[in-house]
Enzyme design. Structure first.
Site, PDB file in Angstrom:
ATOM      1  N   SER A   1       0.932  -1.487  -0.013  1.00 46.86           N
ATOM      2  CA  SER A   1       0.432   0.049   0.308  1.00 46.86           C
ATOM      3  C   SER A   1       0.729   1.524   0.322  1.00 46.86           C
ATOM      4  CB  SER A   1      -0.811   0.312   1.182  1.00 46.86           C
ATOM      5  OG  SER A   1      -1.820   1.416   1.383  1.00 46.86           O
TER       6      SER A   1
ATOM      7  N   TYR B   1      -5.161  -0.018  10.040  1.00 44.15           N
ATOM      8  CA  TYR B   1      -4.306   0.271   8.231  1.00 44.15           C
ATOM      9  C   TYR B   1      -3.021  -0.200   7.616  1.00 44.15           C
ATOM     10  CZ  TYR B   1      -4.878   0.574   3.616  1.00 44.15           C
ATOM     11  OH  TYR B   1      -4.756  -0.360   1.848  1.00 44.15           O
TER      12      TYR B   1
END
Length: 319
Positions: free
Chosen positions: A154, A179
């Protein structure tokens, strides 16, 4: 092949078998469709059998010339270690596996900390622990075909490179930190897996890829798979200069999975980082820190109870 790679026209993948987690929507669906369109057989996995059936039906509509058994659905919830073990056992009974795309995950974490049935923080469990366990359970089938595993990275790990000293976030939980930490852990595990596979002589490559900034509002509408509201389409289209569709976001993941020229330990993403055709990139520093990776690996082993069978996998292929 690297200089002539065309994500819209993949090499022939007939006879190859892949497993994709989170196949019923988003990146996982489009990666599965692209693999099947190139002739591969795909185990499409997800938590909800009805949504998996809808995704499989969409594949049949959009790839009408695919073999009847090209898409096989399998219930697999990466937040549940029992589900991971059950699905892995089913796949092991089918023979070798050419690739494993560790895609499923929570992108929008809960506002407050939640735990799974196994007692783990839900974002870390879903995004990292379940995939660590699944890859370990399927290591030998991958080794039998000189296969590959691709972990989903990510952009967030460069924006706020949190060190997952407390990967379960027993204190200081925030949705964003949960996250990002899960993605730091996932990427670090991907690179550490490559180091350990090489050291053990296991013929499996571990690669990390990220989809850039891929949004559902920029993605084709597909019944049962992707149906953004008009408001969502409007908002996402305002970001057209920096965003792309989930369909295009899957390009980097698929290339990392099937391009024979890609080596273990590499990091791939869109050309402009946020969007575009896939290219090799450099991961954030914290994800490449071997001390961090070793710590996360031990945490994953302790949390899942899974020890990757390196010696068994190497012995299975006589190396």
């Amino acid at each position: 092949m690297a200089s002539t790679w065309d994500p819209r026209s993949l090499p022939d993948l007939s006879g190859r078998a892949y497993l994709v987690t989170g196949s019923n929507k988003g990146l996982g669906y489009f990666a599965s469709e692209q693999l099947i369109r190139a002739g591969a057989r795909v185990f499409m996995t997800g938590r909800n059998p009805n949504r998996l059936s809808a995704a499989r039906a969409a594949i049949r509509r959009r790839v009408p010339d695919a073999a009847p058994d090209a898409a096989e659905t399998l219930v697999l919830d990466t937040s549940n270690l029992g589900s991971v073990r059950s699905a892995a056992a089913s796949v092991r009974g089918r023979g070798g596996l050419d690739g494993l795309l560790l895609n499923a995950g929570i992108v929008h974490p809960p506002a407050s900390r939640e735990t799974t049935v196994d007692g783990h923080e839900v974002v870390f469990a879903t995004n990292a622990l379940g995939h660590f366990a699944l890859a370990g359970e399927l290591l030998t089938p991958l080794a039998l075909r000189d296969g590959r595993m691709v972990w989903l990275g990510s952009l967030s790990t460069s924006l706020t490179p949190y060190d997952p000293v407390d990967p379960q976030l027993s204190t200081g939980y925030t949705a964003w930190r949960a996250y990002v930490q899960s993605k730091v852990a996932t990427t670090a595990l991907g690179f550490e897996a490559d180091r350990r596979l090489r050291a053990a002589g296991v013929p499996v490559r571990s690669v990390v890829a990220h989809p850039g900034y891929s949004t559902s509002g920029r993605t084709p509408g597909i019944a049962g798979v992707n149906a953004p509201t008009r408001a969502k389409r409007f908002r996402d289209n305002l970001q057209a200069a920096i965003a792309q569709s989930k369909e295009h976001g899957a390009w980097s993941l698929v290339r990392a999975l099937v391009d024979p020229e890609i080596e273990g330990g590499e990091f791939w993403g869109p050309r402009t980082v946020a969007r575009g055709e896939p290219r090799r990139q450099t991961a954030s520093r914290i994800t490449r820190d071997e001390a961090v990776a070793a710590r996360v690996w031990k945490a994953a082993e302790d949390a899942t109870g899974v020890r990757w069978p390196f010696a068994e996998a190497a012995a299975a292929v006589g190396r």
